[in-house]
Structure formats: C-alpha cells, structure tokens
Design a protein around this motif. Structure first.
Motif, PDB file in Angstrom:
ATOM      1  N   SER A  67     -29.728  34.295 -45.880  1.00  0.00           N
ATOM      2  CA  SER A  67     -29.886  34.442 -47.219  1.00  0.00           C
ATOM      3  C   SER A  67     -30.815  33.612 -48.062  1.00  0.00           C
ATOM      4  CB  SER A  67     -28.694  34.904 -48.059  1.00  0.00           C
ATOM      5  OG  SER A  67     -27.915  33.774 -47.807  1.00  0.00           O
ATOM      6  N   SER A  68     -31.664  33.637 -48.927  1.00  0.00           N
ATOM      7  CA  SER A  68     -32.313  32.627 -49.669  1.00  0.00           C
ATOM      8  C   SER A  68     -32.617  33.015 -51.168  1.00  0.00           C
ATOM      9  CB  SER A  68     -33.872  32.851 -49.071  1.00  0.00           C
ATOM     10  OG  SER A  68     -34.283  34.014 -48.799  1.00  0.00           O
ATOM     11  N   ILE A  69     -32.503  32.098 -51.964  1.00  0.00           N
ATOM     12  CA  ILE A  69     -32.446  32.195 -53.328  1.00  0.00           C
ATOM     13  C   ILE A  69     -33.695  31.668 -54.199  1.00  0.00           C
ATOM     14  CG2 ILE A  69     -31.323  31.264 -55.491  1.00  0.00           C
ATOM     15  CD1 ILE A  69     -28.871  30.772 -53.531  1.00  0.00           C
ATOM     16  N   ALA A  70     -34.133  32.624 -54.921  1.00  0.00           N
ATOM     17  CA  ALA A  70     -35.348  32.228 -55.492  1.00  0.00           C
ATOM     18  C   ALA A  70     -35.015  32.010 -57.441  1.00  0.00           C
ATOM     19  CB  ALA A  70     -36.389  32.947 -55.327  1.00  0.00           C
ATOM     20  N   HIS A  71     -35.656  31.368 -58.109  1.00  0.00           N
ATOM     21  CA  HIS A  71     -35.477  31.394 -59.452  1.00  0.00           C
ATOM     22  C   HIS A  71     -37.041  31.501 -59.775  1.00  0.00           C
ATOM     23  CE1 HIS A  71     -31.494  29.334 -58.776  1.00  0.00           C
ATOM     24  NE2 HIS A  71     -31.199  29.982 -59.966  1.00  0.00           N
ATOM     25  N   PHE A  72     -37.100  32.426 -60.917  1.00  0.00           N
ATOM     26  CA  PHE A  72     -38.741  32.744 -61.382  1.00  0.00           C
ATOM     27  C   PHE A  72     -38.213  33.466 -62.627  1.00  0.00           C
ATOM     28  CE2 PHE A  72     -37.536  36.052 -58.296  1.00  0.00           C
ATOM     29  CZ  PHE A  72     -37.444  37.108 -59.300  1.00  0.00           C
ATOM     30  N   ARG A  73     -39.586  33.408 -63.294  1.00  0.00           N
ATOM     31  CA  ARG A  73     -39.271  34.224 -64.592  1.00  0.00           C
ATOM     32  C   ARG A  73     -40.364  35.590 -64.491  1.00  0.00           C
ATOM     33  NH1 ARG A  73     -42.415  29.370 -67.491  1.00  0.00           N
ATOM     34  NH2 ARG A  73     -43.217  29.238 -65.384  1.00  0.00           N
ATOM     35  N   VAL A  74     -39.778  36.425 -65.327  1.00  0.00           N
ATOM     36  CA  VAL A  74     -40.553  37.517 -65.625  1.00  0.00           C
ATOM     37  C   VAL A  74     -40.969  38.023 -67.021  1.00  0.00           C
ATOM     38  CG1 VAL A  74     -39.174  38.544 -63.506  1.00  0.00           C
ATOM     39  CG2 VAL A  74     -38.443  39.224 -65.905  1.00  0.00           C
ATOM     40  N   ILE A  75     -41.892  38.698 -67.129  1.00  0.00           N
ATOM     41  CA  ILE A  75     -42.324  39.156 -68.457  1.00  0.00           C
ATOM     42  C   ILE A  75     -42.094  40.599 -68.665  1.00  0.00           C
ATOM     43  CG2 ILE A  75     -43.935  39.235 -70.010  1.00  0.00           C
ATOM     44  CD1 ILE A  75     -45.394  36.984 -68.654  1.00  0.00           C
ATOM     45  N   ARG A  76     -40.989  40.931 -69.377  1.00  0.00           N
ATOM     46  CA  ARG A  76     -40.603  42.163 -69.480  1.00  0.00           C
ATOM     47  C   ARG A  76     -41.696  43.106 -70.236  1.00  0.00           C
ATOM     48  NH1 ARG A  76     -34.499  42.110 -71.541  1.00  0.00           N
ATOM     49  NH2 ARG A  76     -35.435  42.363 -73.340  1.00  0.00           N
ATOM     50  N   LYS A  77     -41.538  44.308 -70.175  1.00  0.00           N
ATOM     51  CA  LYS A  77     -42.363  45.202 -70.585  1.00  0.00           C
ATOM     52  C   LYS A  77     -42.644  44.894 -72.131  1.00  0.00           C
ATOM     53  CE  LYS A  77     -43.324  50.056 -70.977  1.00  0.00           C
ATOM     54  NZ  LYS A  77     -42.678  51.587 -71.098  1.00  0.00           N
ATOM     55  N   ASP A  78     -41.774  44.418 -72.820  1.00  0.00           N
ATOM     56  CA  ASP A  78     -41.787  44.237 -74.237  1.00  0.00           C
ATOM     57  C   ASP A  78     -42.378  43.086 -74.417  1.00  0.00           C
ATOM     58  OD1 ASP A  78     -39.791  42.704 -73.611  1.00  0.00           O
ATOM     59  OD2 ASP A  78     -38.071  43.918 -74.668  1.00  0.00           O
ATOM     60  N   GLY A  79     -42.837  42.279 -73.374  1.00  0.00           N
ATOM     61  CA  GLY A  79     -43.407  40.640 -73.515  1.00  0.00           C
ATOM     62  C   GLY A  79     -42.333  39.569 -73.673  1.00  0.00           C
ATOM     63  N   GLU A  80     -41.022  40.010 -73.412  1.00  0.00           N
ATOM     64  CA  GLU A  80     -39.965  38.927 -73.708  1.00  0.00           C
ATOM     65  C   GLU A  80     -39.822  38.191 -72.206  1.00  0.00           C
ATOM     66  OE1 GLU A  80     -36.156  40.042 -75.371  1.00  0.00           O
ATOM     67  OE2 GLU A  80     -35.469  38.134 -74.545  1.00  0.00           O
TER      68      GLU A  80
END
Lengths: 148, 594
Positions: B299-312
C-alpha cells in the motif's frame, strides 16, 4: 599600596549593592583592598592590564549589562594567566541551573546575596578568611554553595 | 459472513452433477438393454409360432394333395387333378417359407432336409400312381401296394412334422420363459430408474434451494454492507475506487464523484478524467504513486490537492494497494479521503500549540523576573531595614518604631510570597526524572527539614513503614514537608499536634475522580492531624492558588503550599483529597500510582 592587605575585586553593576558590599567589608576585621568595576567588560579590561597585581578573590555578579558574570567566568578560566584566580559568584538568584552551571565552569564558591546586613558581613568574613588554595583543591558540589 | 467460503459450493455442485449424469446414463442404458431383449424375445416367440403354423399348413396342403389325388383316382375328374396340382404348388411354397424361417436353427434344417426327402418320395409316388392308373377304374394289386406304401410314407411325414413341431415347441417354451422373465424385469428397472432420477432431482432441488437461500442471504448482507459503506463514505468524507489494471476499467464509488463536487456517474471513470481534477502542481504525485502501487504490490499513500467542480481546493489523502482477485487479475484498490477539514483543525491546533508555547515562554520570563528583578529591590529593602534596625532604630519615635516593625513584617511576607511562587513554578516542570525511591527516607528527610518546628511545638508523628515508589524524590519530599508543615501550622494553640500517617494499597475504583475503567493500583497515603480543621465545604478550595481560610494574624501562610502539593501529586499522575471537621482535625489523602 598596602601589600599585606587582601586584594578584593567586585564586579557589580548595582550601585546599592556596591555600597552594601563596601560597608560590610569595611566592618570585617581583615585588612582588605577593594576594587570595583561596573560590568563584565570593565572587569576583563581591568584584569588584562599587565600593570596591576591580580586580586586574591574576585566577587562576580551574574546579572550585569554588556557582559554577564557567566561569560566572564568562562573567559577567565580559558586565560592561562587568569585561570587560577579565586572566583566567588555573588548573585541574587540561587537557582539550581545557575549554581550547576557556575560550578561546571569552574567558580570556587557561590554566594546568594543575603537580605540582612548582619548576614552579609558574616558571609564576607567567611569568604575572605578561606584559605583559597586549600578550598580549591577540596572543591566539591556540597560545599560550593556557601551557607552560614 | 462466508462470502469466501461460498467458493467451494460450485465444486460440490459440479461433482454431484457429474455423478448424477453418470448414474442416470447407467440406469437408462440398462433399461434400454431390457427393452431390447424384450423386443428380441417377443420376436423369437413370433418366429416360433410362425414355424409351427407353417408346419401345420404344410401338413394340411400335403393332405389336401392326397385327398385330391384320391378323388382323381376315383372319378378321373380333371377338377380334382387341378386341385391336386394346386396343392402341390402350395406345398412347395410352404416348404420354402419353412426353410427360410428356420434358417437360424441348423438342427431344424437337418430335420427339414429329411422331411423334404420323405415328402419328395411321397409326391413321386403320388405322381407315378396317377400316371400308371391313367383312366383305369379297377384297382390293381400293385396300385394297392403303392397306396399302402403311400400311407406309410404319410405316417412318416406326420411323425417328422410332429418332431419338428415339438422341437419348435421346446424352443417356444424356452423363449416364453425368457420373455416372461424379461417382462417381469423391465418394470422393476423402469421403476428403479424413475426412483433414482427422482432421488437425484430431489437432492439437486434441495441443494439448489439451499444454495439459493444462502446466496440470497449473502446477497442481502452484501446489500446491507453496500448501503452501510456508502453511508460511511458520505459521513467520513471518503470514497473508494478500484482499477482493473489489465483491462484498464476503473470503478468509482458514488462518493468519489461527490468529493469532486459532481453528481454520481457524471463523468466516465478514467485516470485521465480524474487527473483533470487534480491541482496541476500535484498531478505528478498521483501519476508516480499509481506506478508505485502497481509495481510494489504494497500500500502506498499520497497527499495531493484537487480542485472541485465549483473551484474549491480540497486536500486529499489517497491510499492504494494492488491485489490479486479470484480470477488472478491485478486490481488496484484505493480509498480517497477529503482531509481538508482535518487539515484546518490541525492548523488551528498548531496555532494553539504555538500560543501555548509562547505563553509558557512568557511564564518562564515571569519566573525570571520574579526570581531576579523582583527579589533584588526587595532584598535591598530588607538589607536597609536590617541596617536601620541595627543602628538607627533608637532614634525613631514610638510611632515610627511601630511603623518600622510593620514595614519589616510586610517585607518578610513579600519575601515568603516570592519564594513560594518560585517553588510553585518550579514544580510545574514535568521533565524531572522519576526514580525508585524509598518513601521512608523521604519522610526522614522531611522531618529533618522541619526539625526546629517539630521540637518547638512538641509534634508527634506516627508513621507505618512506607512503600518504595517510582517518584521524583525532591518533589515528594516537598509534598511531605508541605503536608506536615501545614498540619503543624494549623494546630490548636493549646494542644500538642499529633500527625498520623497511614498507607494502604487501593484500586482506582475506590478513588473519586479517577477513571474507573482502567483498573490500576494506587498507594493511598493519608496525613491526619488533630488541628483546627476546616468546614468540609472548603475541601476543594484549599488546593486553589492563594486561597486561604484563616485570617493572617493567627496563621501566617501564603496560600500556595497546598497548591504545590496538588501540583506535585498531579505530576505523578495521582490524586489528592482533603477531609476535615472544624476543631477536630484535617486529613489529607494522597493517591500515588504503584
């Protein structure tokens, strides 16, 4: 200059304390010659002057402006000419940290400034009557903090 | 429940099926054989009957020929002769049929051969009689002889046909017995086949019904789990996904879409479509971790950001793992968690921690001020007071002397307050080392410390043997000094103080305020005195900083001593309680973990 007198050097920034010291030491029945400096810088300048006779005992306050007593102690113990000076720490605080640190850095005795003039006289009389050579060789933590 | 266990069922089902098919095939083939032999035996019976009938016909035609021959001999009517000839033809035909019928039986053939020989002789004789007696009415001697001979032959023929018929009859009886046997056996085998088939069908039906029931139950559980999982995902703000690596088919849980601010199944689940939501600076993280998960099977873990459909912008934590499924295919499974709220909370906590650290620093700066800067002027005041008291007190007026003495008391009190405060702030420090300590020695040291006071007030201290505990020695010594000192300080003026120390081992359940769940052992050490005591309602407030119950004049104190006791006990993860009755005494109880 009186060569028989015990040469005492006090490094103390507080004027009142210098006054108390002077008054108390003058009442001790030992011939003394007291020199006073106002801070650590003056102390180191005085000691580095080759023309003076080195003092028999240095009373060193820890809390001083410009250069503190702890720093002076370190410099003195690193200086080949000065490292055998007898140094009595003369401080308001008697915190364990200060006592421990000055002991490790090679002070000879630790005096907590008394809050009674009579007691101050007793303490000073005790300190200047110590045979410093003997005291230095038998130095240990138990008798480092002077108690009357 | 046993979804994995369910795996063995098809194997059982398959083997049952194979065995059933085999047994069914076996019984059917036996039945088929039975029917076959039944058909055979009835055929052969018919055959035997045919031979017998034909034999009778043959005899009948032979006799018919004889009758017509006689008629012709008597009447010389040609119609008899014609019938005679007809009968001859029929005899021949009949014989031919008989021969054909008994072609399978060599014994019968042999008998038939001899019959043929007799019959040929008979018919030759008949023909020669007709020829020689042509139109003669008288019956000569030779004719008579021939007729007798003919009768003889006819008898022989009769015997021969009887013989053939009797053989055929034997065969028939034998065949009939066989046939009866076969006829009796067939229904039994049919019944057995039918019963066995029924048995197999019932077993199969029962098994299938059980399996269906189990399947239904498992399905139901799956349904519940699925609902539960979806519910959990929504509440926990997590989502799950799996990716068939070999076929590149990706599946997202409904919440995966929701976490990205979309409706479920709003877009086709592909890596490319997901990457579009990932913050452009973090896309490489997702790509790298995917490759890593597939290669490493861990198992491997990743931290990242996403930009939601509403831009948040949301913070995601993704945990992926490659597994091998029941079809030996590689599947990358994973959980995504939206940790934005947690991140915010963490940041708030971090800030609070920084605030705490700052205020701690301020506190230690205050300590420094108290120990140096406040003490210095106070010490000077006291020194000056001592100088005046020594030399110049006599020059003061009576009023001045009284004021001066009040100044001195106030300065001393200030000194005590500062000393106690410093002591209190020093007990704050939690980084002191715990050592295994004999509490009896600590008590001895404490008594030594208070020796002057003990002698002055003729204090009696009764104590049992105290245990050895893992404590911070100088703090426990301070605790003992404070508690004993407190008892001496608040003793009755006319009664010699008696302090009774007692110790027992108790369970945490007996301590009010201790968590009852963790059953730990504590050493209960109590200090009871016969002093002035206090109202029980103050039992809590005596431990509060600067809280004093008695006015200054009679009992001098700073209100810090018991607060220090509480602090020390708390440093040892223990508890301290107080009980008292006014004018009877007070009892302080310390609980220290064993």
């Amino acid at each position: 200059m009186n060569h028989d007198a015990l040469r005492i050097l006090l490094a103390e920034d507080d004027e009142d304390d210098r006054l108390f010291f002077k008054d108390a030491i003058s009442e001790v029945k030992v011939k003394t010659l007291v020199t006073m400096v106002n801070d650590g810088v003056q102390l180191m300048e005085y000691l580095s002057n080759p023309d003076i006779h080195l003092p028999n005992v240095v009373f060193l306050d820890l809390n001083m402006p410009r250069k503190g007593g702890m720093e002076c102690l370190k410099e003195i113990r690193c200086d080949s000419k000065l490292k055998n000076l007898s140094i009595a720490i003369y401080s308001t605080s008697a915190s364990e940290e200060d006592i421990e640190e000055t002991f490790v850095k090679g002070a000879n005795i630790y005096i907590k400034k008394p809050n009674d003039f009579g007691e101050l006289k007793k303490v000073l009389a005790e300190v200047i009557s110590i045979n410093w050579q003997y005291h230095t060789s038998g130095l240990n933590k138990e008798n480092f903090l002077l108690s009357i | 429940m046993g979804i994995r266990n369910y795996k063995f069922s098809p194997v059982v089902l398959r083997s049952v099926f194979v065995v059933s098919i085999f047994l069914l095939f076996f019984t059917v083939s036996i039945s088929y054989k039975q029917i076959q032999s039944l058909t055979d035996s009835s055929k052969s019976i018919l055959h035997s009957h045919g031979i017998r009938t034909e034999l009778e016909l043959l005899l009948y035609y032979t006799k018919d020929a004889e009758t017509n021959q006689r008629g012709y001999l008597l009447t010389h009517d040609t119609s008899f002769y014609k019938s005679y000839e007809n009968a001859l033809v029929k005899v021949r035909e009949s014989f031919g049929r008989l021969k054909a019928l008994s072609i399978d039986n060599p014994e019968q053939q042999k008998f038939l051969e001899s019959l043929k020989y007799l019959m040929d002789q008979r018919f030759d004789m008949m023909a020669s009689v007709i020829k020689n007696t042509n139109l003669q009415i008288t019956i000569s001697e030779s004719l008579k002889k021939r007729l007798l001979k003919g009768k003889e032959l006819m008898d022989k023929i009769s015997v021969q046909t009887d013989k053939i018929a009797s053989i055929e009859k034997d065969i028939l009886i034998k065949r009939e017995v066989e046939h009866t046997h076969a006829v009796n056996l067939s229904p039994l085998s049919f019944l057995l086949t039918a019963l066995f088939s029924l048995f197999v069908f019932i077993i199969a039906f029962y098994r299938i019904k059980e399996d269906v029931k189990k399947l239904k139950r498992v399905n139901n559980q799956l349904l519940i789990n699925q609902e539960l999982f979806e519910h959990t995902e929504q509440i926990a703000e997590i989502s799950s996904w799996f990716w068939h690596i070999d076929t590149n088919v990706l599946f997202y849980s409904d919440n995966q879409y929701r976490l990205l601010g979309c409706e479920p199944h709003e877009f086709k689940p592909t890596l490319e479509n997901f990457i579009k939501f990932v913050h452009s600076d973090d896309r490489h993280i997702v790509e790298e971790v995917n490759v890593e998960s597939i290669q490493k099977l861990t198992s491997s873990i990743a931290h990242f950001r996403v930009i939601r459909k509403d831009g948040e912008i949301r913070y995601f934590k993704s945990i992926g793992k490659t597994i091998i499924d029941n079809y030996r295919k590689r599947i990358l499974i994973g959980i995504n968690a939206d940790i934005t709220d947690q991140n915010i909370k963490d940041k708030i906590l971090e800030e609070k921690l920084r605030d705490l650290e700052r205020s701690n620093k301020e506190l230690s700066a205050f300590n420094h001020v108290a120990s140096h800067d406040l003490q210095e002027p106070l010490r000077k005041i006291q020194t000056l007071i001592s100088r005046i008291a020594e030399k110049d007190i006599s020059t003061l007026s009576e009023k001045g002397k009284e004021y001066f003495s009040r100044i001195r008391v106030a300065a001393n009190r200030m000194q005590k307050l500062i000393d106690d405060l410093l002591l209190f702030s020093r007990t704050n420090k939690a980084d002191k080392a715990f050592e295994s300590t004999n509490l009896n020695n600590i008590l001895e040291n404490s008594k030594q410390e208070l020796m002057q006071l003990i002698e002055e007030k003729s204090v009696t201290i009764l104590s049992p043997i105290l245990p050895e505990l893992n404590v911070i020695p100088f703090q426990i010594e301070q605790l003992f000094i404070n508690l004993i000192g407190n008892s001496i300080k608040y003793s009755k003026p006319d009664t010699a103080p008696v302090i009774t120390i007692d110790t027992t081992l108790v369970s945490s359940k007996e301590i009010i305020g201790a968590s009852a769940s963790a059953d730990k052992k504590f050493h209960k050490i109590s200090f009871a005195d016969n002093g002035i005591g206090f109202e029980q309602q103050y039992a809590e407030s005596v431990f509060t900083l600067f809280q004093r119950l008695h006015d200054d004049k009679k009992y001098s104190g700073t209100g810090i001593g018991l607060t220090i006791c509480k602090k020390i006990v708390e440093n040892h993860n223990g508890f301290i309680t107080a009980e008292a009755t006014p004018n009877v005494g007070a009892s302080f109880t310390v609980f220290l973990p064993s």
